[in-house]
Design a protein around this motif. Structure first.
Motif, PDB file in Angstrom:
ATOM      1  N   CYS A 228       0.703  -1.188  -0.029  1.00 13.45           N
ATOM      2  CA  CYS A 228       0.281   0.046  -0.068  1.00 13.45           C
ATOM      3  C   CYS A 228       0.824   1.219  -0.026  1.00 13.45           C
ATOM      4  CB  CYS A 228      -1.026   0.188   1.093  1.00 13.45           C
ATOM      5  SG  CYS A 228      -1.818   1.311   1.695  1.00 13.45           S
ATOM      6  N   TRP A 229       0.479   2.290  -0.824  1.00 18.03           N
ATOM      7  CA  TRP A 229       1.260   3.531  -1.057  1.00 18.03           C
ATOM      8  C   TRP A 229       1.540   4.316   0.366  1.00 18.03           C
ATOM      9  CZ3 TRP A 229       3.260   2.834  -5.611  1.00 18.03           C
ATOM     10  CH2 TRP A 229       2.646   2.273  -6.594  1.00 18.03           C
ATOM     11  N   TYR A 230       0.438   4.384   1.104  1.00 18.11           N
ATOM     12  CA  TYR A 230       0.522   5.199   2.208  1.00 18.11           C
ATOM     13  C   TYR A 230       1.715   4.309   3.160  1.00 18.11           C
ATOM     14  CZ  TYR A 230      -3.578   7.027  -0.225  1.00 18.11           C
ATOM     15  OH  TYR A 230      -4.350   7.916  -0.732  1.00 18.11           O
TER      16      TYR A 230
ATOM     17  N   CYS B 175      -6.984   4.442   8.208  1.00 21.83           N
ATOM     18  CA  CYS B 175      -6.713   3.811   7.023  1.00 21.83           C
ATOM     19  C   CYS B 175      -6.617   4.997   5.914  1.00 21.83           C
ATOM     20  CB  CYS B 175      -7.601   2.651   6.520  1.00 21.83           C
ATOM     21  SG  CYS B 175      -7.140   1.952   4.917  1.00 21.83           S
TER      22      CYS B 175
ATOM     23  N   ALA C  56      -6.180   4.824   2.764  1.00 23.59           N
ATOM     24  CA  ALA C  56      -6.627   4.031   1.337  1.00 23.59           C
ATOM     25  C   ALA C  56      -8.015   4.184   1.297  1.00 23.59           C
ATOM     26  CB  ALA C  56      -5.993   2.699   1.186  1.00 23.59           C
ATOM     27  N   ASP C  57      -8.898   3.878   2.718  1.00 20.94           N
ATOM     28  CA  ASP C  57     -10.115   3.782   2.427  1.00 20.94           C
ATOM     29  C   ASP C  57     -10.983   4.918   2.930  1.00 20.94           C
ATOM     30  OD1 ASP C  57     -12.536   2.271   2.475  1.00 20.94           O
ATOM     31  OD2 ASP C  57     -12.432   1.385   4.511  1.00 20.94           O
TER      32      ASP C  57
ATOM     33  N   GLY D 166      -9.251   8.422  -1.327  1.00 25.05           N
ATOM     34  CA  GLY D 166      -7.813   7.676  -1.085  1.00 25.05           C
ATOM     35  C   GLY D 166      -7.761   6.860  -2.224  1.00 25.05           C
TER      36      GLY D 166
ATOM     37  N   ASN E 215      -7.120   3.941  -3.898  1.00 29.37           N
ATOM     38  CA  ASN E 215      -7.444   2.553  -3.608  1.00 29.37           C
ATOM     39  C   ASN E 215      -7.475   1.457  -4.671  1.00 29.37           C
ATOM     40  OD1 ASN E 215     -10.112   3.079  -4.156  1.00 29.37           O
ATOM     41  ND2 ASN E 215     -10.450   3.808  -1.969  1.00 29.37           N
TER      42      ASN E 215
ATOM     43  N   HIS F  21      -6.346  -1.997  -4.135  1.00 30.12           N
ATOM     44  CA  HIS F  21      -6.580  -2.645  -2.695  1.00 30.12           C
ATOM     45  C   HIS F  21      -7.799  -3.582  -2.815  1.00 30.12           C
ATOM     46  CE1 HIS F  21      -3.932   0.839  -1.844  1.00 30.12           C
ATOM     47  NE2 HIS F  21      -4.099   0.360  -0.466  1.00 30.12           N
TER      48      HIS F  21
END
Ligand SMILES: Cc1cc2nc3c(=O)[nH]c(=O)nc-3n(C[C@H](O)[C@H](O)[C@H](O)COP(=O)(O)OP(=O)(O)OC[C@H]3O[C@@H](n4cnc5c(N)ncnc54)[C@H](O)[C@@H]3O)c2cc1C
Ligand code: SF4
Length: 325
Positions: A121-123, A138, A140-141, A145, A147, A150
């Motif tokens: 995951c990038w983050y 989170c 990404a969520d 984000g 995602n 994901h």
């Protein structure tokens, strides 16, 4: 510049275990380094001691056993791909390994490292304080984000996916993982080796400080079966799977007598598709059964804002795996 660490290069397992016991969760196991050096250079992980297991000969090589194969965890992906027995009888693993990253990374990266690699995951990789990094959100969520890469299944605070190309192949081949520590050995089915965020959000596998994955065992149950591996990524090389599929199928008189199939890139663990297996087993490999199987693969998928495309992608990969293996 990488943060400083103490480097140890033991040449036997016993010395490695005593170092791992001494440093506990401040130790980091180094195999080919293709995942590890990213973390160190980005200062995302700062271990106190790096235990380079690259000199432990017992962890290298492919050996035939009475009931299949044992592949040392330190065997490079290229050595797995080029092994005659893997290439002829268990070509699903060779196909999956040959789609990993780039020739340079496959020359150095090991099978064990490919299985044990952390989330992409990038983050998280950028060092942000998300749930997986011990924080309380989170990134990404969120509505905006990133995602696209994901998960479709198994979200539990974290929505990262299993990034390994070899992991679904090992699940399909019914592999087991040999894990050792100073206290002994455990043999763990591939399906149970990978864990989701509901079990432990900071780990991708059952490995705990002190453990070394020493080997992967592949039983001869699926030797010389019909195999299918396909991976779709944004680029054909040097890129992680958006979705991949690995299938092992036995066909007798044009009827599927048995099948194991798994997808990567859709859940935090390689997702075994038992529903698909139940639909396909006992039937034909025609396009209609394959279409129904593909549709069933995405049952209960819960897409995020930007990864809806993974649903038809997964369905089509499963459809082709069932039809074309
Ligand atoms: C640019 C790039 C592209 C990539 N593309 C892909 C791809 O398309 N598909 C794919 O599947 N992977 C991909 N990868 C990941 C890469 O394949 C893996 O990072 C590599 O195979 C890891 O192997 P390694 O031996 O270098 O692992 P290392 O970096 O040495 O280790 C990786 C992790 O596993 C742990 N570990 C390693 N061996 C053991 C062991 N025996 N016991 C316990 N823990 C262990 C380490 O502590 C570390 O946390 C890519 C990586 C890069 C950098
Ligand atoms: S998906 Fe997981 S790793 Fe990525 S930001 Fe969310 S919690 Fe962190």
């Amino acid at each position: 510049m990488m943060p400083a660490f103490q480097l140890f290069q033991p040449d036997d397992l016993e010395s490695a275990f005593s170092l791992l016991d001494k440093f506990g969760d401040r130790a980091w196991i180094l195999a080919g380094g293709q995942d590890s050096f990213d973390w160190f250079k980005d200062r995302g992980k700062r271990p106190e001691a790096v235990i380079d297991i690259g000199s432990i000969a017992a962890l290298k090589g492919v050996r035939e056993t009475a009931d299949g194969l044992e592949i040392g965890a330190l065997t490079t992906l290229n050595d797995v791909i080029n092994n005659d027995i893997v290439a002829t009888s268990y070509s699903l693993l060779a196909d999956a390994a040959s789609r990993v990253a780039s020739p340079q990374i496959r020359n150095v990266g090991t099978l064990g490292g490919n299985i044990c690699q952390d989330a992409r995951c990038w983050y998280y990789r950028a060092g942000m304080d998300c749930y997986r990094a011990g924080g309380n959100t989170c990134y990404a969520d969120t509505p905006e984000g990133m995602n696209r890469e994901h998960c479709l299944f198994g979200a539990n605070r974290c929505v990262a996916v299993s990034p390994s190309d070899t992991a679904p192949a090992l699940v399909a081949l019914e592999a087991t993982m040999v894990v050792k520590n100073s206290g002994g050995e455990r043999i763990i089915p591939a399906e149970e080796f990978f864990i989701g965020p509901e079990v432990d959000i900071e780990r991708m596998t059952v490995l705990r400080p002190g453990d070394i994955l020493t080997a992967v065992r592949i039983p001869n149950t699926w030797a010389n079966a019909e195999f299918y591996f396909e991976k779709v990524a944004d680029r054909n090389t040097w890129d992680f799977p958006l979705v991949n599929v690995a299938a092992a199928i036995r066909v007798d008189n044009q009827v599927v007598s048995d099948i194991r199939i798994a997808c990567g890139g859709v859940e935090c663990v390689p997702r075994r598709l038992s529903v698909v297996e139940d639909i396909v087993r006992g039937g034909g490999k025609d396009d209609e059964s394959a279409r129904i199987a593909g549709g069933a693969a995405s049952r209960n998928a819960t897409p995020l804002n930007y990864n809806h495309f993974k649903i038809p992608l997964m369905e089509n990969l499963v459809r082709r795996a069932v039809r074309d293996a």
